[in-house]
Scaffold this active site. Sequence first.
Site, PDB file in Angstrom:
ATOM      1  N   HIS A 190      37.474  84.366  -8.658  1.00 28.22           N
ATOM      2  CA  HIS A 190      38.280  84.621  -7.389  1.00 28.22           C
ATOM      3  C   HIS A 190      39.124  85.692  -7.145  1.00 28.22           C
ATOM      4  CE1 HIS A 190      41.133  82.225  -9.915  1.00 28.22           C
ATOM      5  NE2 HIS A 190      42.037  82.863  -9.144  1.00 28.22           N
ATOM      6  N   ASP A 228      33.465  80.149 -11.006  1.00 27.12           N
ATOM      7  CA  ASP A 228      34.755  81.007 -10.946  1.00 27.12           C
ATOM      8  C   ASP A 228      34.640  82.069 -12.234  1.00 27.12           C
ATOM      9  OD1 ASP A 228      36.995  82.216 -10.206  1.00 27.12           O
ATOM     10  OD2 ASP A 228      38.239  80.555 -10.397  1.00 27.12           O
ATOM     11  N   GLY A 258      49.158  84.228 -10.979  1.00 25.11           N
ATOM     12  CA  GLY A 258      48.979  85.624 -11.939  1.00 25.11           C
ATOM     13  C   GLY A 258      48.425  85.397 -13.145  1.00 25.11           C
ATOM     14  N   SER A 260      45.579  83.824 -13.567  1.00 26.65           N
ATOM     15  CA  SER A 260      44.135  83.392 -13.224  1.00 26.65           C
ATOM     16  C   SER A 260      43.328  84.637 -14.145  1.00 26.65           C
ATOM     17  CB  SER A 260      43.937  83.985 -11.747  1.00 26.65           C
ATOM     18  OG  SER A 260      44.217  82.904 -10.910  1.00 26.65           O
ATOM     19  N   SER A 282      41.128  79.174 -13.993  1.00 28.80           N
ATOM     20  CA  SER A 282      40.761  79.051 -12.532  1.00 28.80           C
ATOM     21  C   SER A 282      41.822  78.903 -11.966  1.00 28.80           C
ATOM     22  CB  SER A 282      39.783  78.308 -12.316  1.00 28.80           C
ATOM     23  OG  SER A 282      39.420  78.228 -10.931  1.00 28.80           O
TER      24      SER A 282
END
Length: 367
Positions: free
Chosen positions: A219, A249, A324, A326, A341
């Site tokens: 993402h 993802d 952040g 991620s 994720s």
Amino acid sequence: MKIARLLGAAATAVMATGALTALAVPASGQDLLNPDIVPAMQRDLGLTHDQALARLKSEDVASKVTATLSAALGDALGGVTYNAASGKAHVTTTNATLVGKIREAGAEAEVVKFSARQLSSTVDTLNAADKAAPAAITGWGVDDTTNRVTLSVLQGQRAAADTFLTQSGVDKSSITILETASKPTTYANIRGGDAYYIGGSSRCSVGFSTTTGFLTAGHCAALTGGGSLTGSNGASLGSWGTYRFPGADYARVNTNSNWTPVGQMNNGTRVTGSSNAATGTSVCKAGSTTGWTCGTIGAKNQSVRYAEGTVNGMTATNVRSAAGDSGGGFIAGNSAQGILSGGNTSVTYFYPIGAALSATGTTLRLG
């Protein structure tokens, strides 16, 4: 008999500590376990220094036993969890005659109603009905601790969940409905654990170094239009390779000559391989917002319904994270587990590292 030989092998197996993470910059420190791991486990799991070390050791052994038993039991496997109280793998089965063999292999045993394949099939059925699910349902997935599939729904919306289950045609006796206070969101504010930037503004985190760059969350690419990449020092980072979100993802970044991928996390922890650790195993993550945090692995094969679409096959944890983080890497010991994720205030999800490596055609850079 093949199954007896495999179970016997599990009883004498010893697992080397394995865990992982990655960085896109050179790092120092080759200790098997970085000093930051034990303090983080003490803080987040409420352990003493000696308890943290003992847990890491017992989890390594349990993981090896688990891998062998899972292969040997086949359709009779119910699920696997790690019992922190006993320091052993807890293996369930639908075949009572295998209880003795499981115990001989060094694991706790329990007879359950549903096999792992039955529960996974139920998840597949719900996945196929995803578009018909009401917005109040936030996700579903296998919970090995209860031998059920759990379906999460916003508080006060159990009736909507029950109606959806009826329409999907699944066996309701295999389902547990849980209420949750909020919906999960992706943590796409875009270092394992270093920060990198997309389009000069969005920030995500490096998950694991590969031989050609690193892996991160899909993402981070999809929600930013695959914008230009820069590292934490402002230098050009490289280019996007394969990525996917939603559905899955994961994303591959191919770094340029400005960067040297190394098999370490940004706190020096070495990446020595990857594994699929059992539910209940301690796990830590590195992210560019909340840093190094730890918790335990929760339910697996989770389908998480974000506003942007559903992501299947994820693993739940109680590890603290925020926007952040991620793409940040999750490790158990020194073995890579997955890529952060998203989540909500009570749960953080990661996409399994094995699936990400296979989909992107990449190989971990080991330290």
